[in-house]
Design a protein around this motif. Structure first.
Motif, PDB file in Angstrom:
ATOM      1  N   TYR A  53       0.832  -1.194   0.000  1.00 38.94           N
ATOM      2  CA  TYR A  53       0.000   0.000   0.000  1.00 38.94           C
ATOM      3  C   TYR A  53       0.872   1.252   0.000  1.00 38.94           C
ATOM      4  N   THR A  54       0.330   2.322  -0.555  1.00 40.30           N
ATOM      5  CA  THR A  54       0.804   3.662  -0.255  1.00 40.30           C
ATOM      6  C   THR A  54      -0.336   4.341   0.502  1.00 40.30           C
ATOM      7  N   ALA A  55       0.002   5.200   1.453  1.00 39.95           N
ATOM      8  CA  ALA A  55      -1.026   5.790   2.305  1.00 39.95           C
ATOM      9  C   ALA A  55      -0.541   7.119   2.854  1.00 39.95           C
ATOM     10  N   THR A  56      -1.487   7.895   3.371  1.00 43.77           N
ATOM     11  CA  THR A  56      -1.159   9.130   4.076  1.00 43.77           C
ATOM     12  C   THR A  56      -1.719   9.046   5.487  1.00 43.77           C
ATOM     13  N   VAL A  57      -0.821   9.176   6.465  1.00 35.99           N
ATOM     14  CA  VAL A  57      -1.182   9.189   7.882  1.00 35.99           C
ATOM     15  C   VAL A  57      -1.193  10.642   8.344  1.00 35.99           C
ATOM     16  N   ARG A  58      -2.282  11.060   8.949  1.00 39.17           N
ATOM     17  CA  ARG A  58      -2.373  12.431   9.452  1.00 39.17           C
ATOM     18  C   ARG A  58      -2.215  12.429  10.969  1.00 39.17           C
ATOM     19  N   LEU A  59      -1.169  13.089  11.451  1.00 38.79           N
ATOM     20  CA  LEU A  59      -0.928  13.246  12.880  1.00 38.79           C
ATOM     21  C   LEU A  59      -1.530  14.563  13.364  1.00 38.79           C
ATOM     22  N   GLY A  60      -2.121  14.531  14.553  1.00 39.01           N
ATOM     23  CA  GLY A  60      -2.710  15.741  15.114  1.00 39.01           C
ATOM     24  C   GLY A  60      -4.211  15.659  15.277  1.00 39.01           C
ATOM     25  N   ASP A 108      -9.330  23.062   8.672  1.00 35.47           N
ATOM     26  CA  ASP A 108     -10.269  23.847   9.479  1.00 35.47           C
ATOM     27  C   ASP A 108      -9.540  24.702  10.517  1.00 35.47           C
ATOM     28  N   GLY A 109      -8.459  25.319  10.070  1.00 35.61           N
ATOM     29  CA  GLY A 109      -7.699  26.201  10.947  1.00 35.61           C
ATOM     30  C   GLY A 109      -6.724  25.504  11.868  1.00 35.61           C
ATOM     31  N   LEU A 110      -6.642  24.185  11.796  1.00 31.34           N
ATOM     32  CA  LEU A 110      -5.739  23.416  12.658  1.00 31.34           C
ATOM     33  C   LEU A 110      -4.551  22.920  11.839  1.00 31.34           C
ATOM     34  N   ALA A 111      -3.339  23.152  12.339  1.00 32.40           N
ATOM     35  CA  ALA A 111      -2.135  22.647  11.672  1.00 32.40           C
ATOM     36  C   ALA A 111      -1.925  21.184  12.052  1.00 32.40           C
ATOM     37  N   VAL A 112      -1.806  20.331  11.048  1.00 32.60           N
ATOM     38  CA  VAL A 112      -1.568  18.901  11.269  1.00 32.60           C
ATOM     39  C   VAL A 112      -0.412  18.463  10.382  1.00 32.60           C
ATOM     40  N   LEU A 113       0.134  17.290  10.686  1.00 35.17           N
ATOM     41  CA  LEU A 113       1.300  16.786   9.958  1.00 35.17           C
ATOM     42  C   LEU A 113       0.910  15.539   9.174  1.00 35.17           C
ATOM     43  N   ALA A 150     -10.874   9.500   8.366  1.00 37.78           N
ATOM     44  CA  ALA A 150     -11.556  10.799   8.469  1.00 37.78           C
ATOM     45  C   ALA A 150     -13.064  10.705   8.312  1.00 37.78           C
ATOM     46  N   GLU A 151     -13.603   9.483   8.158  1.00 34.51           N
ATOM     47  CA  GLU A 151     -15.032   9.334   7.922  1.00 34.51           C
ATOM     48  C   GLU A 151     -15.826   9.151   9.218  1.00 34.51           C
ATOM     49  N   GLY A 152     -15.147   9.097  10.354  1.00 35.48           N
ATOM     50  CA  GLY A 152     -15.839   8.865  11.613  1.00 35.48           C
ATOM     51  C   GLY A 152     -16.039  10.121  12.426  1.00 35.48           C
ATOM     52  N   GLU A 153     -16.210   9.913  13.744  1.00 36.71           N
ATOM     53  CA  GLU A 153     -16.392  11.027  14.663  1.00 36.71           C
ATOM     54  C   GLU A 153     -15.034  11.452  15.221  1.00 36.71           C
ATOM     55  N   LEU A 154     -14.795  12.767  15.248  1.00 36.30           N
ATOM     56  CA  LEU A 154     -13.536  13.295  15.767  1.00 36.30           C
ATOM     57  C   LEU A 154     -13.458  13.056  17.276  1.00 36.30           C
ATOM     58  N   LEU A 155     -12.356  12.472  17.729  1.00 33.04           N
ATOM     59  CA  LEU A 155     -12.166  12.203  19.153  1.00 33.04           C
ATOM     60  C   LEU A 155     -11.304  13.270  19.821  1.00 33.04           C
ATOM     61  N   GLU A 156     -10.207  13.627  19.172  1.00 27.92           N
ATOM     62  CA  GLU A 156      -9.328  14.659  19.708  1.00 27.92           C
ATOM     63  C   GLU A 156      -8.562  15.303  18.568  1.00 27.92           C
ATOM     64  N   ALA A 157      -8.136  16.560  18.793  1.00 25.62           N
ATOM     65  CA  ALA A 157      -7.426  17.292  17.745  1.00 25.62           C
ATOM     66  C   ALA A 157      -6.390  18.221  18.365  1.00 25.62           C
ATOM     67  N   PRO A 158      -5.309  17.649  18.899  1.00 29.00           N
ATOM     68  CA  PRO A 158      -4.266  18.490  19.484  1.00 29.00           C
ATOM     69  C   PRO A 158      -3.428  19.212  18.449  1.00 29.00           C
ATOM     70  N   GLY A 159      -3.497  18.765  17.197  1.00 28.71           N
ATOM     71  CA  GLY A 159      -2.664  19.350  16.153  1.00 28.71           C
ATOM     72  C   GLY A 159      -1.245  18.827  16.219  1.00 28.71           C
ATOM     73  N   ALA A 160      -0.505  19.035  15.150  1.00 32.04           N
ATOM     74  CA  ALA A 160       0.905  18.624  15.102  1.00 32.04           C
ATOM     75  C   ALA A 160       1.573  19.334  13.940  1.00 32.04           C
ATOM     76  N   THR A 161       2.750  19.871  14.188  1.00 30.51           N
ATOM     77  CA  THR A 161       3.512  20.517  13.114  1.00 30.51           C
ATOM     78  C   THR A 161       4.862  19.851  12.880  1.00 30.51           C
ATOM     79  N   ALA A 162       5.301  19.060  13.849  1.00 34.28           N
ATOM     80  CA  ALA A 162       6.587  18.368  13.712  1.00 34.28           C
ATOM     81  C   ALA A 162       6.652  17.266  14.753  1.00 34.28           C
ATOM     82  N   VAL A 163       7.453  16.261  14.470  1.00 30.58           N
ATOM     83  CA  VAL A 163       7.718  15.201  15.449  1.00 30.58           C
ATOM     84  C   VAL A 163       9.221  14.983  15.502  1.00 30.58           C
ATOM     85  N   ASP A 164       9.681  14.558  16.641  1.00 26.37           N
ATOM     86  CA  ASP A 164      11.101  14.268  16.795  1.00 26.37           C
ATOM     87  C   ASP A 164      11.475  13.093  15.886  1.00 26.37           C
ATOM     88  N   PRO A 165      12.480  13.241  15.039  1.00 30.81           N
ATOM     89  CA  PRO A 165      12.837  12.175  14.103  1.00 30.81           C
ATOM     90  C   PRO A 165      13.149  10.850  14.795  1.00 30.81           C
TER      91      PRO A 165
END
Length: 326
Positions: free
Chosen positions: A78-85, A172-177, A93-108
């Motif tokens: 597979y190829t896929a896109t994982v959204r962090l945050g 929706d105004g939230l930065a995610v990675l 993304a088709e379900g109910e939102l549980l939490e949205a802390p956002g994410a702009t970077a992660v420690d490598p």
């Protein structure tokens, strides 16, 4: 005298159809569409893809539907896109939102460690909206009806889990990675669950936004046609011979053996492992065999005697060699 015509083989139009499934359609939708395009009801599919997913879906057409249960489709890519945050109850993304802390970077180093922990032989809790049956009903049906399910972890193998790109996007105004990933795994592995578990390990939450299957067993996107292409040129991707020789090993047989297996009878074993194609002197597949109990038994006769003599047999009655078999 009119020219001699060979009897029909029963294999006209038969084979495997590899479809590049579009997003938004179920696997059953694709089968229904292909039945109309190819003008036959006799089409089945080997495995399914979620409506959000695109990519390789293997269908059997006409007599080749009998091959579907014999195909070894245990490895997938597979190829896929994982959204962090963000995390959702369906792990996409088709379900109910549980939490949205956002994410702009992660420690490598943390990302590498989390990916490594999800690679190899692992125990994975399936996505809640999976097609697994719980008390006789699909899990996704029960979840979407409002039930809470605790599915047990199952062993799966992720042989490759590579992050090939990452970028910050705004939702929706939230930065995610967003992480673009490539995954090779065994059947039963949920890439959505990998996204969920990766986000949990990094403390950001995570879900899947894009999923594309690029390979199932030996069948890849190179074999696949889109529904638009099929509308212009409705035909199978691989005919019965090409399908069998792509999916299975082979055993060369002589003319006498070809007659035997065309009647569904067994041959002496040669130590071939797994289902394999018995290929006659003309290069065509007569049957699929599997060795067990000291015999090479026919598990599917591709060209049975009832469909007429094999192309390399002389005209006239076919004499079946006396092998002592019932």
């Amino acid at each position: 005298m009119p020219p001699h015509r060979r009897p029909p083989t029963g294999l006209d139009g038969a084979g495997l159809l590899v479809v590049d499934k579009p997003a938004g359609m179920t696997s059953h939708d694709v089968v229904a569409r292909c039945r109309k395009l190819l003008g036959t009801r006799k089409i089945g599919h080997a495995g399914t893809l979620d409506p959000m997913a695109t990519g390789v879906l293997v269908l059997g057409v006409e007599r080749a539907t009998k091959m579907l249960g014999l195909l070894s489709l245990t490895t997938k890519a597979y190829t896929a896109t994982v959204r962090l945050g963000q995390s959702f109850d369906t792990d996409d993304a088709e379900g109910e939102l549980l939490e949205a802390p956002g994410a702009t970077a992660v420690d490598p180093a943390a990302l590498a460690a989390a990916v490594a922990a999800l690679t190899g032989d692992i125990q994975q809790v399936p996505a809640s909206v999976s097609a697994l049956k719980v008390d006789g009903q699909r899990a996704h049906v029960r979840v979407r009806a409002g039930e809470q399910l605790d599915l047990p972890a199952r062993p799966v193998t992720v042989s490759r889990f590579d992050v090939v790109a990452q970028r910050v996007v705004e939702v929706d105004g939230l930065a995610v990675l967003d992480l673009d990933v490539e995954v090779d795994c065994t059947s039963g592995t949920y890439v959505r669950a990998l996204a969920r578990d990766l986000g949990a390990a990094l403390g950001t939450g995570g879900h899947l936004t894009v999923l594309r299957r690029t390979r199932v067993g030996p069948f890849t996107l190179d074999h696949a046609s889109t529904l638009e292409q099929l509308a212009d040129d409705p035909r199978v991707s691989l005919d019965a011979d090409e399908a069998a020789l792509t999916a299975f090993g082979r055993r060369e047989i002589d003319l006498e053996e070809a007659v035997v297996v065309s009647h569904g009878r067994w041959l002496e074993p040669r130590g071939v492992v797994g289902v394999h194609a018995a290929v006659g002197p003309d290069g065509r597949v007569v049957a699929l065999l599997e060795e067990s109990g000291g015999r090479a038994r026919t598990v599917m006769v591709v060209r049975p005697s009832t469909l007429g003599p094999a192309p390399d047999l002389p005209p006239g009655p076919v004499q079946v060699p006396d092998t002592g078999q019932p």
